[in-house]
Scaffold this motif. Structure first.
Motif, PDB file in Angstrom:
ATOM      1  N   TYR A   1       0.728  -0.834  -0.053  1.00  0.00           N
ATOM      2  CA  TYR A   1      -0.351  -0.482   0.465  1.00  0.00           C
ATOM      3  C   TYR A   1       1.040   1.109   0.209  1.00  0.00           C
ATOM      4  CZ  TYR A   1      -3.329  -3.560   1.210  1.00  0.00           C
ATOM      5  OH  TYR A   1      -3.694  -4.491   1.211  1.00  0.00           O
ATOM      6  N   SER A   2       1.865   0.823  -0.336  1.00  0.00           N
ATOM      7  CA  SER A   2       2.521   1.861  -0.592  1.00  0.00           C
ATOM      8  C   SER A   2       3.700   2.038  -1.893  1.00  0.00           C
ATOM      9  CB  SER A   2       3.722   2.473   0.705  1.00  0.00           C
ATOM     10  OG  SER A   2       4.361   3.852   1.073  1.00  0.00           O
ATOM     11  N   CYS A   3       5.126   3.098  -1.294  1.00  0.00           N
ATOM     12  CA  CYS A   3       6.576   2.369  -2.640  1.00  0.00           C
ATOM     13  C   CYS A   3       7.352   1.527  -1.981  1.00  0.00           C
ATOM     14  CB  CYS A   3       6.916   3.517  -3.228  1.00  0.00           C
ATOM     15  SG  CYS A   3       7.619   4.782  -1.008  1.00  0.00           S
ATOM     16  N   PRO A   4       7.957   0.989  -2.464  1.00  0.00           N
ATOM     17  CA  PRO A   4       9.002  -0.213  -1.995  1.00  0.00           C
ATOM     18  C   PRO A   4      10.282   1.256  -0.952  1.00  0.00           C
ATOM     19  CG  PRO A   4       9.485   0.125  -4.849  1.00  0.00           C
ATOM     20  CD  PRO A   4       8.111   1.698  -3.951  1.00  0.00           C
ATOM     21  N   ALA A   5      10.268   0.132  -0.362  1.00  0.00           N
ATOM     22  CA  ALA A   5      11.822   0.891   0.805  1.00  0.00           C
ATOM     23  C   ALA A   5      12.355   1.830   0.375  1.00  0.00           C
ATOM     24  CB  ALA A   5      12.306   0.324   2.053  1.00  0.00           C
ATOM     25  N   LEU A   6      13.694   1.838  -1.027  1.00  0.00           N
ATOM     26  CA  LEU A   6      14.316   2.869  -1.162  1.00  0.00           C
ATOM     27  C   LEU A   6      13.850   3.824  -1.183  1.00  0.00           C
ATOM     28  CD1 LEU A   6      17.447   3.851  -1.711  1.00  0.00           C
ATOM     29  CD2 LEU A   6      17.067   2.632  -3.433  1.00  0.00           C
ATOM     30  N   LEU A   7      12.692   4.027  -2.687  1.00  0.00           N
ATOM     31  CA  LEU A   7      12.127   5.189  -2.290  1.00  0.00           C
ATOM     32  C   LEU A   7      11.289   5.886  -1.182  1.00  0.00           C
ATOM     33  CD1 LEU A   7      11.372   7.500  -4.282  1.00  0.00           C
ATOM     34  CD2 LEU A   7       8.926   6.041  -4.498  1.00  0.00           C
ATOM     35  N   LYS A   8      11.005   6.010  -0.855  1.00  0.00           N
ATOM     36  CA  LYS A   8      10.082   6.345   0.814  1.00  0.00           C
ATOM     37  C   LYS A   8      12.163   7.022   1.407  1.00  0.00           C
ATOM     38  CE  LYS A   8       7.845   6.778   4.660  1.00  0.00           C
ATOM     39  NZ  LYS A   8       8.881   8.204   5.482  1.00  0.00           N
ATOM     40  N   GLU A   9      12.672   6.485   1.440  1.00  0.00           N
ATOM     41  CA  GLU A   9      13.954   6.525   2.377  1.00  0.00           C
ATOM     42  C   GLU A   9      13.914   7.816   1.036  1.00  0.00           C
ATOM     43  OE1 GLU A   9      17.640   6.880   4.655  1.00  0.00           O
ATOM     44  OE2 GLU A   9      15.766   6.589   4.773  1.00  0.00           O
ATOM     45  N   TRP A  10      14.197   7.678   0.155  1.00  0.00           N
ATOM     46  CA  TRP A  10      14.229   8.957  -0.755  1.00  0.00           C
ATOM     47  C   TRP A  10      13.579  10.433  -0.734  1.00  0.00           C
ATOM     48  CZ3 TRP A  10      12.238  12.701  -4.022  1.00  0.00           C
ATOM     49  CH2 TRP A  10      13.001  12.989  -5.091  1.00  0.00           C
ATOM     50  N   PHE A  11      12.137  10.076  -0.478  1.00  0.00           N
ATOM     51  CA  PHE A  11      11.232  10.590   0.214  1.00  0.00           C
ATOM     52  C   PHE A  11      12.626  11.075   1.832  1.00  0.00           C
ATOM     53  CE2 PHE A  11       7.339   8.716  -2.020  1.00  0.00           C
ATOM     54  CZ  PHE A  11       7.791   9.540  -2.766  1.00  0.00           C
ATOM     55  N   ASP A  12      12.725  11.273   2.209  1.00  0.00           N
ATOM     56  CA  ASP A  12      12.735  10.965   3.981  1.00  0.00           C
ATOM     57  C   ASP A  12      13.804  12.120   4.375  1.00  0.00           C
ATOM     58  OD1 ASP A  12      10.397  10.161   5.076  1.00  0.00           O
ATOM     59  OD2 ASP A  12      11.590   8.128   5.518  1.00  0.00           O
ATOM     60  N   VAL A  13      15.215  11.676   2.736  1.00  0.00           N
ATOM     61  CA  VAL A  13      16.289  12.055   3.087  1.00  0.00           C
ATOM     62  C   VAL A  13      16.835  13.637   2.068  1.00  0.00           C
ATOM     63  CG1 VAL A  13      17.615  10.474   4.053  1.00  0.00           C
ATOM     64  CG2 VAL A  13      17.926  10.630   2.083  1.00  0.00           C
ATOM     65  N   VAL A  14      15.692  13.085   0.832  1.00  0.00           N
ATOM     66  CA  VAL A  14      15.993  14.432   0.472  1.00  0.00           C
ATOM     67  C   VAL A  14      14.878  15.429   0.028  1.00  0.00           C
ATOM     68  CG1 VAL A  14      15.869  14.465  -2.612  1.00  0.00           C
ATOM     69  CG2 VAL A  14      16.642  12.399  -2.013  1.00  0.00           C
ATOM     70  N   LEU A  15      13.588  14.896   0.302  1.00  0.00           N
ATOM     71  CA  LEU A  15      12.367  16.338   0.710  1.00  0.00           C
ATOM     72  C   LEU A  15      12.362  16.833   1.880  1.00  0.00           C
ATOM     73  CD1 LEU A  15      10.424  14.339  -1.557  1.00  0.00           C
ATOM     74  CD2 LEU A  15      12.241  16.263  -2.243  1.00  0.00           C
ATOM     75  N   THR A  16      13.546  17.278   2.776  1.00  0.00           N
ATOM     76  CA  THR A  16      13.505  17.707   3.617  1.00  0.00           C
ATOM     77  C   THR A  16      13.450  19.350   3.955  1.00  0.00           C
ATOM     78  OG1 THR A  16      16.008  18.097   4.032  1.00  0.00           O
ATOM     79  CG2 THR A  16      14.964  15.609   4.956  1.00  0.00           C
TER      80      THR A  16
END
Length: 186
Positions: free
Chosen positions: A70-85
């Motif tokens: 019900y979401s995205c793969p783990a690396l994309l979630k990590e990407w959101f967390d560290v890039v879109l700060t």
């Protein structure tokens, strides 16, 4: 012509025929950059400065991935967390304000599974609300997602048509936002 960045996140890209077809169509376009997160960051150590340079250089950001739990793969979630700060993408700074966000999703279930009477209990639009909220937080313009339901079981002709529809949208993404949204299913 708008410069388009496709941020592709699939932990097993060889397992997805339709995603390979879609990426081949996209890569043939000179105004489109395909950025494969799992190929670039197999160790999950994301080069934040590089990612922000890519975002800053493009007008329209496509997040292409399978629906995972019900979401995205783990690396994309990590990407959101560290890039879109905060301080870059939201808060005092909004580097992505006005850019366009579109999710391009492959789902492993039939469209009917994404309803109150289906086993997923919610329509996919509801499940994707966290992505829409991230876009809003970053002051980005949300476009409705392009979805291929039952992606693994879709007939070859359906997969090819979906890839063609994707390319047509990439060629003219703002011609008619509503007519470009096609939800294919078997």
């Amino acid at each position: 012509m708008l410069k388009i960045l496709i941020i592709y996140a699939h932990p097993d890209p060889q397992a997805s025929q339709v995603n390979r077809l879609m990426l081949a169509q996209a890569a043939a376009l000179s105004h489109v950059t395909v950025h494969d997160l799992y190929a670039c960051y197999p160790d999950f150590f994301i080069d934040v400065a590089r990612e922000r340079q890519l975002l800053n250089a493009h007008d329209l950001i496509v997040f292409q991935h399978p629906l995972y739990m019900y979401s995205c793969p783990a690396l994309l979630k990590e990407w959101f967390d560290v890039v879109l700060t905060k301080g870059y993408a939201h808060g005092d700074q909004a580097a992505l304000a006005g850019k366009i966000w579109r999710s391009v999703i492959t789902a492993g279930a039939a469209e009917s599974a994404f309803s109150q009477s289906g086993y997923n209990r919610y329509p996919l639009e509801d499940i994707l609300q966290p992505f829409e909220l991230i876009a809003a937080l970053c002051q980005m313009q949300w476009q409705p997602p392009l979805v291929l339901y039952w992606a693994r079981k879709a007939a070859a002709a359906t997969q090819h048509q979906h890839a063609k529809t994707y390319r047509q949208w990439l060629e003219q993404p703002l011609l008619d936002d509503q007519s470009s949204v096609e939800m294919h299913h078997e």
